[in-house]
Write a protein that holds these residues in place. Structure first.
Motif, short mmCIF file in Angstrom:
data_model
loop_
_atom_site.label_atom_id
_atom_site.label_comp_id
_atom_site.label_asym_id
_atom_site.label_seq_id
_atom_site.Cartn_x
_atom_site.Cartn_y
_atom_site.Cartn_z
N PHE A 119 -3.17 159.84 67.07
CA PHE A 119 -2.51 160.07 65.80
C PHE A 119 -2.69 158.85 64.91
O PHE A 119 -2.70 157.72 65.40
CB PHE A 119 -1.02 160.35 66.01
N ILE A 120 -2.81 159.10 63.63
CA ILE A 120 -2.88 158.01 62.65
C ILE A 120 -1.82 158.28 61.59
O ILE A 120 -1.44 159.43 61.35
CB ILE A 120 -4.28 157.91 61.99
N ALA A 121 -1.35 157.22 60.99
CA ALA A 121 -0.42 157.32 59.87
C ALA A 121 -0.71 156.16 58.94
O ALA A 121 -1.04 155.06 59.39
CB ALA A 121 1.02 157.29 60.34
N PHE A 122 -0.63 156.42 57.65
CA PHE A 122 -0.82 155.34 56.70
C PHE A 122 -0.03 155.63 55.43
O PHE A 122 0.24 156.78 55.10
CB PHE A 122 -2.30 155.09 56.41
N PRO A 123 0.37 154.53 54.77
CA PRO A 123 1.18 154.70 53.56
C PRO A 123 0.33 155.24 52.40
O PRO A 123 -0.84 154.92 52.26
CB PRO A 123 1.67 153.28 53.26
N SER A 124 0.98 156.06 51.59
CA SER A 124 0.31 156.57 50.40
C SER A 124 1.38 156.74 49.32
O SER A 124 2.45 157.27 49.59
CB SER A 124 -0.36 157.90 50.71
N PRO A 125 1.13 156.31 48.13
CA PRO A 125 -0.09 155.61 47.70
C PRO A 125 -0.08 154.17 48.20
O PRO A 125 0.97 153.61 48.49
CB PRO A 125 0.01 155.66 46.18
N SER A 126 -1.28 153.63 48.33
CA SER A 126 -1.41 152.24 48.76
C SER A 126 -2.75 151.71 48.29
O SER A 126 -3.70 152.46 48.09
CB SER A 126 -1.26 152.13 50.27
#
Length: 148
Positions: A119-126
């Motif tokens: 699993f991946i997670a990343f902030p948006s917007p960034s």
């Protein structure tokens, strides 16, 4: 407001894909993102005894009805020209670790779920991920420097 975008990385037919990619006679004919160029290969038990179950099958083998967990003897009845390869678990784990390391380089929040999923997670917007879809496609293509 910043939110997290989540994604699942699922390495399709992982054991079979590792075998195809590592064998020159198959890898040379394979076209990227074109599963129809894979040979009808399965990773399974003992081909001489026709025993064991299918651990992984290429999409080409699946077109003949060969699925994971099918008994090898049944799979060979469905398609007698199947290429049967015994499992190489240490090799698959090594490849999996390398892929997970790439994912860690690309995405700040990454969690391995199994040998062929994460699993991946990343902030948006960034600023790091102005285009999340492009970042995921770059990861799929192995272009790590272009993930961020």
């Amino acid at each position: 407001m910043t939110q997290l975008i989540y994604g699942l990385v699922d390495m399709q037919s992982f054991y079979a894909s590792c075998e195809v990619a590592s064998r020159e006679e198959y890898a040379a004919r394979r076209k990227e993102f074109d599963d129809s160029t894979d040979p009808p290969l399965v990773v399974s038990g003992d081909p001489a005894r026709r025993s064991g179950i299918i651990l992984a099958a290429t999409p080409t083998a699946k077109r003949y009805g060969v699925e994971n967990t099918l008994r090898l003897g049944e799979a060979l009845r469905l398609y007698p020209r199947l290429i049967v390869v015994r499992p190489h678990m240490a090799f698959y784990l090594h490849v999996s670790i390398r892929i997970q390391m790439l994912m860690q380089q690309c995405f700040p929040f990454q969690e391995q779920f199994s040998v062929d999923e994460g699993f991946i997670a990343f902030p948006s917007p960034s600023n790091l991920f102005p285009d999340p879809i492009a970042a995921a496609r770059n990861l799929q293509a192995g272009q790590v420097r272009d993930c961020v």
